[in-house]
Write an enzyme that holds these catalytic residues in place. Sequence first.
Site, PDB file in Angstrom:
ATOM      1  CD  GLU A  35      -2.669  -1.476   2.254  1.00 49.08           C
ATOM      2  OE1 GLU A  35      -2.659  -0.204   2.636  1.00 49.08           O
ATOM      3  OE2 GLU A  35      -3.087  -2.430   2.968  1.00 49.08           O
TER       4      GLU A  35
ATOM      5  CD  GLU B 153      -3.664  -8.091   1.792  1.00 47.01           C
ATOM      6  OE1 GLU B 153      -4.981  -7.451   2.431  1.00 47.01           O
ATOM      7  OE2 GLU B 153      -3.168  -7.454   1.862  1.00 47.01           O
TER       8      GLU B 153
END
Length: 387
Positions: A174, A290
């Site tokens: 991220e 994920e």
Amino acid sequence: MRHPFRSLALGVLGTAVAAGALVPAASAAPPEHSHGHQDTLRRQAPRDLEIGSAAWGQRDLTGYDKHDPTDYQRVLAREFGSITPENDMKWAEIHPEPGVYDFSGADAVMDFARAHHQEVRGHTLLWHSQNPQWVIDASDDWTCQEARDVLEDHVRTVVGRYAGEIYEWDVANEIFQDDWDTGGVRLRTEANPFLKACAEDPVALIGDTFRWAHEVDPKARLFLNDYNAEGVNTKTDAYYALAQELLADGVPLHGFGAQGHLSLMYGFDTSIQANFERFAALGLDVAVTEADVRVPIPDGQDGPTAEQVTLHAERHDAMLEACLAVPSCTSFTVWGFPDANSWVPDVFPGEDWATIFTDDFGPKPAYHAMLASLREATPGVSPRSGR
Ligand code: G3I
């Protein structure tokens, strides 16, 4: 192309599950894990694709007793060929104080994976979240060199401890902001303490983080990883450009991970396969790292509607089918199970039912859709062609 029959079947199954009529096959304690148990996600997956789940070692796996496993541990061993430590290898858990490492949670994951011949995805070395207070406090005064020294020590210590046993690492997680953030899509040189200290040349720090990891574990495949990174969009355009820059500079970047945190509050980005294909064309592996699909469940509604159950299954299956269609997709990981373990309700009030198992370990229609796609993709569980 969506398989028309499966949509119909999911519709029927979804109606039954939502109405509570259908008691899923494994709604009781999961059957004993038997090596002959062929109909599982890990056994139906192509040999060149790992199907995994996140697991929180500190919570789920410490004290594992192979003679008396918990129901959770039996499903984790039975269904998944890969585990990602949900929190155990993050800075706050594994490096709580300067010079102090706590490997207990990560070791519990590694021990369980070794016992069940599972791969492990490392997660994560460079992130703006879940940093310990000492990093947050110290980083305000760091020079870039001081930040580099702290990060290099961490990478060499953590990656080095499990060298040769981690097949994929989420090295940088991220690192780009979103469209809706102040300043739009750009590197997180404010939120990420390391990128902040090296804001003059953050790409150099990112590249060196990959180099340090590669030096201590040349076997591990090293990934960039992010959410809202499934389709072709401004964020993945930025990752695509960064990947080209890193590769041109000889950085050992090996993969791009799309987290796959979806919600039925939004549509499904059908450009996911095209996005995977463009990163694969750079010579990179891709992965869904994920996967979960949040379901809006308003107060007073005691569970998903039949339509939501069907959409929940279709979205999981669509991500898996995009992965199956691109031979460079090396792993598909769901972000934990059952729903009671999910991060979603804590962060998205009013959304729940995100995982592929119910709280009594009953496989949802999403599980059955994924199993059907895996079974259909590789008769005889062979590797896919084209790698
Ligand atoms: O460890 C402490 C514990 O000591 C304390 O008693 C407890 C009190 O609430 O908090 C515990 O920390 C929790 C931490 O997980 C455990 O490491 C935090 O409350 C909790 O907020 C944190 O949530 C994790 C979240 O990342 C943090 O952003 C979730 O479990 C985890 O599923 C989630 O995973 C992230 C991926 O790493 C990156 N992609 C997004 C995904 C979802 O946010």
